[in-house]
Write a protein that holds these residues in place. Structure first.
Motif, PDB file in Angstrom:
ATOM      1  N   SER A 109       0.811  -1.218   0.000  1.00  0.00           N
ATOM      2  CA  SER A 109       0.000   0.000   0.000  1.00  0.00           C
ATOM      3  C   SER A 109       0.838   1.259   0.000  1.00  0.00           C
ATOM      4  CB  SER A 109      -0.940   0.005   1.209  1.00  0.00           C
ATOM      5  OG  SER A 109      -0.186  -0.082   2.390  1.00  0.00           O
ATOM      6  N   SER A 110       0.255   2.317  -0.578  1.00  0.00           N
ATOM      7  CA  SER A 110       0.791   3.674  -0.476  1.00  0.00           C
ATOM      8  C   SER A 110      -0.273   4.475   0.257  1.00  0.00           C
ATOM      9  CB  SER A 110       0.980   4.300  -1.857  1.00  0.00           C
ATOM     10  OG  SER A 110       1.821   3.493  -2.634  1.00  0.00           O
ATOM     11  N   VAL A 111       0.141   5.307   1.188  1.00  0.00           N
ATOM     12  CA  VAL A 111      -0.824   6.025   2.029  1.00  0.00           C
ATOM     13  C   VAL A 111      -0.665   7.526   1.810  1.00  0.00           C
ATOM     14  CG1 VAL A 111      -1.689   6.337   4.372  1.00  0.00           C
ATOM     15  CG2 VAL A 111      -0.481   4.217   3.776  1.00  0.00           C
ATOM     16  N   ALA A 112      -1.661   8.147   1.185  1.00  0.00           N
ATOM     17  CA  ALA A 112      -1.612   9.600   0.971  1.00  0.00           C
ATOM     18  C   ALA A 112      -2.658  10.266   1.851  1.00  0.00           C
ATOM     19  CB  ALA A 112      -1.879   9.924  -0.492  1.00  0.00           C
ATOM     20  N   SER A 113      -2.300  11.432   2.383  1.00  0.00           N
ATOM     21  CA  SER A 113      -3.243  12.143   3.243  1.00  0.00           C
ATOM     22  C   SER A 113      -3.491  13.547   2.701  1.00  0.00           C
ATOM     23  CB  SER A 113      -2.656  12.146   4.650  1.00  0.00           C
ATOM     24  OG  SER A 113      -2.832  13.347   5.270  1.00  0.00           O
ATOM     25  N   LEU A 114      -4.780  13.875   2.479  1.00  0.00           N
ATOM     26  CA  LEU A 114      -5.136  15.194   1.947  1.00  0.00           C
ATOM     27  C   LEU A 114      -5.254  16.177   3.101  1.00  0.00           C
ATOM     28  CD1 LEU A 114      -7.909  14.210  -0.640  1.00  0.00           C
ATOM     29  CD2 LEU A 114      -5.524  14.817  -1.099  1.00  0.00           C
TER      30      LEU A 114
END
Ligand code: AP5
Ligand code: MG
Length: 223
Positions: A109-114
């Motif tokens: 997984s790659s985890v991006a946070s807006l």
């Protein structure tokens, strides 16, 4: 190659749904949104929908066991085998731990946070218009108004406002986010896995920033 999952985190109204839809088209993998799944269950009048609705309408989180069971049934579907874009999950540290275990060599997984300031979140939620035919068709009364009032630009479906987008419920959703979901952001940051993205710019610019941040191995490797 192990299939990739993109986990999109962010507070209520941050633009997770708007961006997840675009990333899922970029990658050619499904958009899996727990909030959309609950709303579909409410619409269909299922027992799960009935149980979830009381939490959703008051801005609280649906209990972990109900969410995780629903999620894993969904991602066990064959269409998720090559990966998926996850929107609205995990929202508690317990859900994050369950997800880490459930990935279990099947997916990475790659985890991006807006990141979006509170004033903008309230403005976005209060003007949101969703399509009855497809909850992925998201408009905004000011920022992306439909050409014809009340009608979805993409499919002609009727537009409506979510029950939990009224000001007092939005305030509670933000409070719950700070209390229960901010620690999830911290969990990924501590593991060195968090990719923060400025969500306080136009949808096109957020999309560009996400693609750059997620990198070529994830986004440009897809369709
Ligand atoms: P969910 O449906 O996931 O709601 P949320 O997290 O509160 O997030 P939203 O869907 O409100 O916002 P979004 O980030 O998707 O923003 P959007 O793209 O629509 O969850 C609802 C409820 O279900 C929860 O409260 C809980 O009860 C339950 N639930 C769900 N998952 C759960 C879980 N894992 N555990 C427990 N309970 C769970 O954009 C918002 C608006 O802004 C739109 O009008 C859009 O057009 C506009 N917009 C988007 N981007 C921009 C931009 N860059 N500039 C200007 N406007 C923009
Ligand atoms: Mg959403």
């Amino acid at each position: 190659m192990v299939a990739q999952v993109v986990i999109l985190l962010g507070p209520p109204g941050a633009g997770k749904g708007t961006q997840a839809r675009r990333l899922s088209a970029d990658l050619g993998v499904p958009h899996v949104a727990t909030g959309d799944m609950f709303r579909a269950n409410v619409e269909e009048g299922t027992e799960l929908g009935r149980r979830a609705q009381e939490f959703m309408n008051t801005g609280r989180l649906v209990p972990d066991d109900l969410v995780t069971e629903m999620l894993f049934v969904r991602v066990d579907g064959v269409d998720c085998g090559d990966g998926f874009v996850l929107d609205g999950f995990p929202r508690t540290v317990g859900q994050a731990d369950t997800l880490d275990r459930g990935m279990d060599g099947r997916w990475t997984s790659s985890v991006a946070s807006l990141e979006v300031p509170d004033e903008a979140l309230v403005e976005r939620a209060s003007g949101r218009l969703l399509c009855r035919e497809d909850g992925n068709h998201i408009h905004h009364a000011i920022f992306s108004p439909p050409v014809t009032e009340g009608v979805c630009d993409q499919c002609g479906g009727a537009l409506y406002r979510r029950d939990d987008d009224v000001p007092e419920v939005v305030a509670e959703r933000l409070r719950v986010y700070r209390e229960q979901t901010a620690p999830v952001i911290e969990h990924y940051a501590q593991n060195g896995r968090l990719l923060p993205v400025d969500g306080n710019q136009s949808p096109d610019d957020v999309h560009r920033a996400l693609r750059e941040t997620l990198g070529s191995s994830t986004v440009e490797g897809g369709k």
